[in-house]
Design a protein around this motif. Sequence first.
Motif, mmCIF file in Angstrom:
data_model
loop_
_atom_site.group_PDB
_atom_site.id
_atom_site.type_symbol
_atom_site.label_atom_id
_atom_site.label_comp_id
_atom_site.label_asym_id
_atom_site.label_seq_id
_atom_site.Cartn_x
_atom_site.Cartn_y
_atom_site.Cartn_z
ATOM 1 N N GLY A 140 68.701 55.206 22.981
ATOM 2 C CA GLY A 140 67.794 56.178 22.375
ATOM 3 C C GLY A 140 66.332 55.913 22.599
ATOM 4 N N ASN A 141 65.980 54.837 23.290
ATOM 5 C CA ASN A 141 64.583 54.528 23.612
ATOM 6 C C ASN A 141 64.329 54.744 25.093
ATOM 7 O OD1 ASN A 141 63.885 53.823 20.986
ATOM 8 N ND2 ASN A 141 64.383 51.655 21.288
ATOM 9 N N LEU A 142 63.063 54.949 25.432
ATOM 10 C CA LEU A 142 62.650 55.180 26.805
ATOM 11 C C LEU A 142 62.202 53.859 27.421
ATOM 12 C CD1 LEU A 142 62.142 57.393 28.942
ATOM 13 C CD2 LEU A 142 59.876 57.738 27.922
ATOM 14 N N VAL A 143 62.786 53.494 28.545
ATOM 15 C CA VAL A 143 62.478 52.228 29.203
ATOM 16 C C VAL A 143 61.695 52.499 30.477
ATOM 17 C CG1 VAL A 143 63.416 50.103 30.189
ATOM 18 C CG2 VAL A 143 64.598 51.225 28.286
ATOM 19 N N GLY A 203 56.649 56.994 20.328
ATOM 20 C CA GLY A 203 55.643 56.463 21.249
ATOM 21 C C GLY A 203 55.274 55.013 20.996
ATOM 22 N N LYS A 204 56.022 54.322 20.138
ATOM 23 C CA LYS A 204 55.684 52.942 19.780
ATOM 24 C C LYS A 204 56.488 51.958 20.629
ATOM 25 C CE LYS A 204 55.436 49.765 15.858
ATOM 26 N NZ LYS A 204 55.671 49.584 14.397
ATOM 27 N N PRO A 205 55.791 50.984 21.285
ATOM 28 C CA PRO A 205 56.502 49.965 22.061
ATOM 29 C C PRO A 205 57.436 49.150 21.171
ATOM 30 C CG PRO A 205 54.183 50.022 22.666
ATOM 31 C CD PRO A 205 54.334 50.889 21.455
ATOM 32 N N GLN A 206 58.656 48.906 21.671
ATOM 33 C CA GLN A 206 59.665 48.189 20.902
ATOM 34 C C GLN A 206 59.986 46.814 21.482
ATOM 35 O OE1 GLN A 206 61.168 49.373 17.887
ATOM 36 N NE2 GLN A 206 59.364 50.687 18.147
ATOM 37 N N SER A 207 60.015 46.705 22.781
ATOM 38 C CA SER A 207 60.330 45.416 23.393
ATOM 39 C C SER A 207 59.968 45.441 24.870
ATOM 40 C CB SER A 207 61.829 45.096 23.238
ATOM 41 O OG SER A 207 62.615 46.019 23.966
ATOM 42 N N MET A 208 59.912 44.232 25.443
ATOM 43 C CA MET A 208 59.660 44.072 26.878
ATOM 44 C C MET A 208 60.105 42.673 27.262
ATOM 45 S SD MET A 208 56.063 44.603 28.936
ATOM 46 C CE MET A 208 55.991 44.423 30.725
ATOM 47 N N PRO A 209 60.766 42.493 28.376
ATOM 48 C CA PRO A 209 61.218 41.156 28.768
ATOM 49 C C PRO A 209 60.086 40.131 28.773
ATOM 50 C CG PRO A 209 62.201 42.810 30.193
ATOM 51 C CD PRO A 209 61.184 43.512 29.346
ATOM 52 N N GLN A 227 54.012 43.683 19.745
ATOM 53 C CA GLN A 227 53.479 44.178 18.476
ATOM 54 C C GLN A 227 52.060 44.719 18.602
ATOM 55 O OE1 GLN A 227 55.098 41.420 18.930
ATOM 56 N NE2 GLN A 227 56.718 41.154 17.385
ATOM 57 N N SER A 228 51.274 44.151 19.493
ATOM 58 C CA SER A 228 49.875 44.581 19.633
ATOM 59 C C SER A 228 49.671 45.606 20.750
ATOM 60 C CB SER A 228 48.991 43.357 19.915
ATOM 61 O OG SER A 228 49.364 42.743 21.137
ATOM 62 N N PHE A 229 50.754 46.003 21.405
ATOM 63 C CA PHE A 229 50.635 46.984 22.490
ATOM 64 C C PHE A 229 50.244 48.351 21.905
ATOM 65 C CE2 PHE A 229 53.486 45.210 26.118
ATOM 66 C CZ PHE A 229 52.853 43.972 26.011
ATOM 67 N N PRO A 230 49.394 49.091 22.605
ATOM 68 C CA PRO A 230 49.039 50.435 22.114
ATOM 69 C C PRO A 230 50.221 51.389 22.223
ATOM 70 C CG PRO A 230 48.112 50.075 24.297
ATOM 71 C CD PRO A 230 48.686 48.747 23.865
ATOM 72 N N CYS A 231 50.246 52.362 21.327
ATOM 73 C CA CYS A 231 51.269 53.396 21.379
ATOM 74 C C CYS A 231 50.885 54.451 22.409
ATOM 75 C CB CYS A 231 51.439 54.057 20.012
ATOM 76 S SG CYS A 231 52.037 52.943 18.720
ATOM 77 N N VAL A 232 51.856 55.233 22.834
ATOM 78 C CA VAL A 232 51.568 56.415 23.640
ATOM 79 C C VAL A 232 51.726 57.631 22.736
ATOM 80 C CG1 VAL A 232 52.218 55.392 25.830
ATOM 81 C CG2 VAL A 232 53.955 56.565 24.463
#
Length: 347
Positions: free
Chosen positions: A64-67, A79-85, A90-95
């Motif tokens: 359900g999330n966009l990768v 538009g909120k970042p959830q994870s990244m390898p 947590q401090s990443f800007p939203c889209v």
Amino acid sequence: MTTTFIRNAWYVAARSEEVGEQPLGRTICNEKIVLFRSGAGVAAVEDFCPHRGAPLSLGFVRDGNLVCGYHGLEIDCAGKPQSMPMQRVQSFPCVRPYAVVEKYGFIWFWAGEKETADESQLPYLEWAESEEWAYGGGLYHIQADYRLMIDNLMDLTHETYVHASSIGQKEIDEAPLKTTVNGEIVTLERNMENIYAPPFWQACMRSKGLDATQPVDRWQRCHFHLPSNVHIEVGVAEAGHGGYHAPEERKVSSIVVDFITPETETSHWYFWGMARRFNVQDEETTRQIRDGQGKIFSEDLEMLEKQQQNLLDYPERRLLMLNIDSGGVQARKLIDKKIQAEQADGG
């Protein structure tokens, strides 16, 4: 800043079947968006990864999330970042998220701020919710100002010339016009009595078992609705039985459905189709009408794109405004009035 788009309104962004397992990138009113199916339904966010600016539409959907297809940044439907390898996000800007609604077989996009989206402003499409109607349609991407398409659909005298082999006939030029404005709807009406049906309508008559060689009464009622939709009631009836008001068994009629979605100032998405109340269960009739309509609209496409190029090449040329242009002129007045009101409100 000047604009040619109404912002606080719903536009068709896609047909439902266009958004499946893969995300879909699309530009609407100069906004680059990506549509995808999340756990809560269809979602739309800015087509821009905050990491390195890659288009999120080149990625994929997982749980359900966009990768992002570049470095794997995962973004939810808000538009909120959830994870990244190997990264803390947590401090990443939203889209930017956008309001979208799936209804009537289309995905609708609100071009203004998401918080202002009002689902009560979605149009009511009777034919999309009734088993008494059948619908078939398609999509064209046209390199022309969306308002040129509105002009085209609100002035059907061009049918005599652009569509001579299908729906055009000289009687269209000769029939008087009636243009009315009722609130935010412009209607242009034309009636032709005791004429012979053109090829497209002859085929429709035969499909219903009517004699296509007999005279008919023909009608065209073009309805413009803000922000940029045109629905056209069209049909023919055996002559002398009331035309538009003839009994169902004496006529073939339908609604030409036109959702015109601006992409940029010089391009738009054209969602076209026809809703009908005859031979509803016959898939072959639907296919034949869709194929016929597709050919007709492809003729419009060539004309509009070359018209747009002429207007860009000769910006100083002033165009004529004739009585046959009254429907398009009134539609543009409503668009301009709405844009001015939004700008006055700071929207």
